[in-house]
Design a protein around this motif. Structure first.
Motif, mmCIF file in Angstrom:
data_model
loop_
_atom_site.group_PDB
_atom_site.id
_atom_site.type_symbol
_atom_site.label_atom_id
_atom_site.label_comp_id
_atom_site.label_asym_id
_atom_site.label_seq_id
_atom_site.Cartn_x
_atom_site.Cartn_y
_atom_site.Cartn_z
ATOM 1 N N GLN A 1 7.321 -1.211 -8.345
ATOM 2 C CA GLN A 1 6.945 -1.041 -9.750
ATOM 3 C C GLN A 1 5.564 -1.605 -10.029
ATOM 4 O O GLN A 1 4.778 -1.027 -10.790
ATOM 5 C CB GLN A 1 7.977 -1.729 -10.641
ATOM 6 C CG GLN A 1 7.692 -1.597 -12.135
ATOM 7 C CD GLN A 1 8.699 -2.351 -12.969
ATOM 8 O OE1 GLN A 1 9.631 -2.955 -12.444
ATOM 9 N NE2 GLN A 1 8.505 -2.334 -14.274
ATOM 10 N N LEU A 2 5.231 -2.719 -9.396
ATOM 11 C CA LEU A 2 3.927 -3.341 -9.586
ATOM 12 C C LEU A 2 2.851 -2.751 -8.685
ATOM 13 O O LEU A 2 1.670 -3.091 -8.813
ATOM 14 C CB LEU A 2 4.018 -4.853 -9.322
ATOM 15 C CG LEU A 2 4.930 -5.654 -10.251
ATOM 16 C CD1 LEU A 2 4.992 -7.110 -9.818
ATOM 17 C CD2 LEU A 2 4.455 -5.555 -11.693
ATOM 18 N N GLY A 3 3.244 -1.880 -7.769
ATOM 19 C CA GLY A 3 2.285 -1.294 -6.840
ATOM 20 C C GLY A 3 1.889 -2.205 -5.707
ATOM 21 O O GLY A 3 0.887 -1.957 -5.020
ATOM 22 N N LEU A 4 2.658 -3.262 -5.469
ATOM 23 C CA LEU A 4 2.321 -4.228 -4.425
ATOM 24 C C LEU A 4 2.728 -3.748 -3.038
ATOM 25 O O LEU A 4 2.378 -4.400 -2.037
ATOM 26 C CB LEU A 4 3.013 -5.569 -4.720
ATOM 27 C CG LEU A 4 2.605 -6.246 -6.032
ATOM 28 C CD1 LEU A 4 3.418 -7.516 -6.246
ATOM 29 C CD2 LEU A 4 1.119 -6.558 -6.034
ATOM 30 N N ASP A 5 3.456 -2.638 -2.959
ATOM 31 C CA ASP A 5 3.855 -2.116 -1.655
ATOM 32 C C ASP A 5 2.802 -1.190 -1.064
ATOM 33 O O ASP A 5 2.945 -0.726 0.073
ATOM 34 C CB ASP A 5 5.193 -1.382 -1.773
ATOM 35 C CG ASP A 5 5.138 -0.244 -2.782
ATOM 36 O OD1 ASP A 5 4.227 -0.261 -3.648
ATOM 37 O OD2 ASP A 5 5.993 0.668 -2.710
ATOM 38 N N GLU A 6 1.742 -0.897 -1.816
ATOM 39 C CA GLU A 6 0.678 -0.021 -1.329
ATOM 40 C C GLU A 6 -0.377 -0.830 -0.582
ATOM 41 O O GLU A 6 -0.466 -2.056 -0.739
ATOM 42 C CB GLU A 6 0.035 0.716 -2.510
ATOM 43 C CG GLU A 6 0.996 1.626 -3.260
ATOM 44 C CD GLU A 6 0.338 2.259 -4.467
ATOM 45 O OE1 GLU A 6 -0.601 1.642 -5.022
ATOM 46 O OE2 GLU A 6 0.743 3.373 -4.850
ATOM 47 N N PRO A 7 -1.196 -0.170 0.247
ATOM 48 C CA PRO A 7 -2.274 -0.889 0.938
ATOM 49 C C PRO A 7 -3.229 -1.545 -0.059
ATOM 50 O O PRO A 7 -3.437 -1.036 -1.168
ATOM 51 C CB PRO A 7 -2.978 0.215 1.740
ATOM 52 C CG PRO A 7 -1.958 1.287 1.894
ATOM 53 C CD PRO A 7 -1.120 1.244 0.653
ATOM 54 N N VAL A 8 -3.815 -2.660 0.340
ATOM 55 C CA VAL A 8 -4.696 -3.421 -0.544
ATOM 56 C C VAL A 8 -5.884 -2.584 -1.037
ATOM 57 O O VAL A 8 -6.220 -2.638 -2.234
ATOM 58 C CB VAL A 8 -5.180 -4.707 0.154
ATOM 59 C CG1 VAL A 8 -6.239 -5.420 -0.690
ATOM 60 C CG2 VAL A 8 -4.004 -5.649 0.401
ATOM 61 N N PRO A 9 -6.570 -1.798 -0.186
ATOM 62 C CA PRO A 9 -7.671 -0.970 -0.716
ATOM 63 C C PRO A 9 -7.222 0.007 -1.811
ATOM 64 O O PRO A 9 -7.937 0.220 -2.792
ATOM 65 C CB PRO A 9 -8.180 -0.224 0.527
ATOM 66 C CG PRO A 9 -7.800 -1.095 1.666
ATOM 67 C CD PRO A 9 -6.492 -1.696 1.289
ATOM 68 N N GLN B 1 -4.667 -0.448 -3.836
ATOM 69 C CA GLN B 1 -4.408 -1.258 -5.022
ATOM 70 C C GLN B 1 -5.712 -1.578 -5.759
ATOM 71 O O GLN B 1 -5.777 -1.517 -6.995
ATOM 72 C CB GLN B 1 -3.713 -2.564 -4.622
ATOM 73 C CG GLN B 1 -2.308 -2.405 -4.071
ATOM 74 C CD GLN B 1 -1.679 -3.751 -3.759
ATOM 75 O OE1 GLN B 1 -1.789 -4.698 -4.539
ATOM 76 N NE2 GLN B 1 -1.021 -3.856 -2.615
ATOM 77 N N TYR B 2 -6.763 -1.895 -4.992
ATOM 78 C CA TYR B 2 -8.031 -2.247 -5.631
ATOM 79 C C TYR B 2 -8.649 -1.043 -6.342
ATOM 80 O O TYR B 2 -9.159 -1.180 -7.468
ATOM 81 C CB TYR B 2 -9.013 -2.797 -4.603
ATOM 82 C CG TYR B 2 -10.387 -3.014 -5.199
ATOM 83 C CD1 TYR B 2 -10.620 -4.074 -6.075
ATOM 84 C CD2 TYR B 2 -11.428 -2.135 -4.927
ATOM 85 C CE1 TYR B 2 -11.863 -4.259 -6.658
ATOM 86 C CE2 TYR B 2 -12.678 -2.315 -5.507
ATOM 87 C CZ TYR B 2 -12.885 -3.382 -6.369
ATOM 88 O OH TYR B 2 -14.117 -3.554 -6.952
ATOM 89 N N LEU B 3 -8.616 0.121 -5.713
ATOM 90 C CA LEU B 3 -9.198 1.307 -6.344
ATOM 91 C C LEU B 3 -8.466 1.648 -7.638
ATOM 92 O O LEU B 3 -9.089 2.026 -8.644
ATOM 93 C CB LEU B 3 -9.164 2.486 -5.369
ATOM 94 C CG LEU B 3 -10.113 2.376 -4.160
ATOM 95 C CD1 LEU B 3 -9.926 3.563 -3.242
ATOM 96 C CD2 LEU B 3 -11.564 2.271 -4.633
ATOM 97 N N LYS B 4 -7.146 1.510 -7.636
ATOM 98 C CA LYS B 4 -6.390 1.748 -8.877
ATOM 99 C C LYS B 4 -6.755 0.702 -9.931
ATOM 100 O O LYS B 4 -6.928 1.026 -11.116
ATOM 101 C CB LYS B 4 -4.891 1.715 -8.588
ATOM 102 C CG LYS B 4 -4.386 2.930 -7.816
ATOM 103 C CD LYS B 4 -2.873 2.877 -7.676
ATOM 104 C CE LYS B 4 -2.343 4.143 -6.990
ATOM 105 N NZ LYS B 4 -0.858 4.108 -6.863
ATOM 106 N N ASP C 1 -8.094 -0.536 -19.351
ATOM 107 C CA ASP C 1 -6.639 -0.550 -19.257
ATOM 108 C C ASP C 1 -6.248 -1.533 -18.157
ATOM 109 O O ASP C 1 -6.326 -1.221 -16.970
ATOM 110 C CB ASP C 1 -6.105 0.849 -18.942
ATOM 111 C CG ASP C 1 -4.587 0.867 -18.777
ATOM 112 O OD1 ASP C 1 -3.939 -0.111 -19.196
ATOM 113 O OD2 ASP C 1 -4.064 1.862 -18.220
ATOM 114 N N PHE C 2 -5.863 -2.739 -18.553
ATOM 115 C CA PHE C 2 -5.532 -3.777 -17.583
ATOM 116 C C PHE C 2 -4.051 -3.787 -17.231
ATOM 117 O O PHE C 2 -3.581 -4.711 -16.558
ATOM 118 C CB PHE C 2 -5.941 -5.143 -18.125
ATOM 119 C CG PHE C 2 -7.415 -5.286 -18.353
ATOM 120 C CD1 PHE C 2 -8.300 -5.327 -17.288
ATOM 121 C CD2 PHE C 2 -7.928 -5.363 -19.636
ATOM 122 C CE1 PHE C 2 -9.665 -5.460 -17.492
ATOM 123 C CE2 PHE C 2 -9.290 -5.493 -19.866
ATOM 124 C CZ PHE C 2 -10.161 -5.533 -18.785
#
Length: 318
Positions: A54-62, A64-67, A76-77
């Protein structure tokens, strides 16, 4: 002017981009798992995995950063991982409190610091200078948190001169709002007043010993006119630089003061978010403070031309 502003704006944008990278990676370097903190110690792995997704923490770090960067560009934080409240609303509710505290503290710091600097410069080598320098040294040496605790114990609880905690908006009740902010602003502004005083004194001592000041005195100009028309005015460039840097530091450094006096500002929000590992809030707060610091320094550079017409914004003399 337009060329200078364009040059500074792209530098500011690059600084914000680098700051976003540092903030994004730094927050994720904090110990602990936010999903685990939200789910609780007794939660099963499936619940924790669902929260991470739900928090998007399961995706690769790059990714996550681009999103994160894309959402930041549209202001939109996201939502708080702890409360589910939109982060923009949380910042909008707490940032005005911190700005009011910081501006009030800076007003106190400027008035007290410049007054002390003028006294130390005019009476150099005599007891008024020693007294002013001693007070500034004490203000720089005493930790803010310790001074704040003493102020609460003796001035608020003991003597009942000020409220020990709480906040009233100056827009709803100006007198009560100023009354509630006075003690925190004094505590927060004392160390900054010492910095302003030292810079004011150093700049004025150099100005008051210049040839044009001696010429003005030889022509019969009064002492007060020499001090304020020549000494203080020609010292405003240095003082303005210090004020700009100190104001940014006040906004970022209000964390301890807000905690001591229970002010619902952005500093308290930051601490609560760090303890609960609320990634979206911490990232947004640090970026907003960084942006405020950059804007303040840009305004200070532009103010140079208003204070001293001889100075161009490019940094050269006419």
């Amino acid at each position: 002017m337009a060329r200078y502003l364009f040059h500074r704006l792209w530098q500011s944008a690059l600084t914000l981009l680098l700051a976003s990278i540092v903030v994004f990676l730094g927050v994720r370097a904090l110990p602990g798992d936010p999903a685990q903190a939200m789910a609780g110690e007794e939660a099963d792995p499936a619940a924790i995995a669902a929260i991470r997704a739900q928090l998007g923490l399961d995706e690769p770090v790059p990714v996550q950063y681009l999103k994160f960067l894309g959402h930041t560009l549209t202001a939109d934080f996201g939502r708080s991982a702890r409360t589910g409240t939109p982060v923009t609303e949380m910042i909008g509710a707490t940032l005005p409190v911190t700005l009011q505290l910081a501006l009030y503290a800076m007003l106190i710091a400027v008035l007290a610091g410049m007054a002390g600097g003028v006294i130390a410069a005019v009476f150099r080598g005599r007891w008024p200078e020693w007294a002013a320098n001693g007070i500034s040294l004490l203000a720089l040496s005493v930790p803010t948190f310790w001074l704040g605790i003493l102020a609460v114990l003796y001035l608020a609880v003991g003597l009942d001169w000020f409220p020990a905690s709480g906040y009233v908006s100056p827009f709803e009740d100006p007198l009560r709002g100023i009354y509630y902010l006075t003690l925190p602003a004094v505590i927060l502004g004392m160390s900054h007043a010492a910095v302003v005083q030292r810079q004011t004194r150093a700049s004025m001592v150099g100005t008051l010993t210049a040839d044009f000041v001696r010429t003005a005195r030889a022509k019969g100009l009064g002492r007060g006119a020499v001090v304020f028309r020549y000494g203080l005015r020609n010292s405003l460039i240095v003082v303005t630089t210090v004020i700009g840097l100190q104001l940014g530091g006040l906004i970022a450094g209000a964390v301890v003061t807000e905690r001591i006096f229970s002010l619902p500002g952005i500093g308290k929000l930051t601490l609560d978010s760090v303890f609960s590992r609320d990634y979206p809030v911490v990232q947004a707060v640090v970026l907003v403070v960084t942006a405020a610091y950059i804007v303040i320094n840009l305004l200070v550079d532009v103010l140079y031309t208003l204070i001293d017409p001889r100075v161009r914004v490019s940094g050269s003399l006419r």
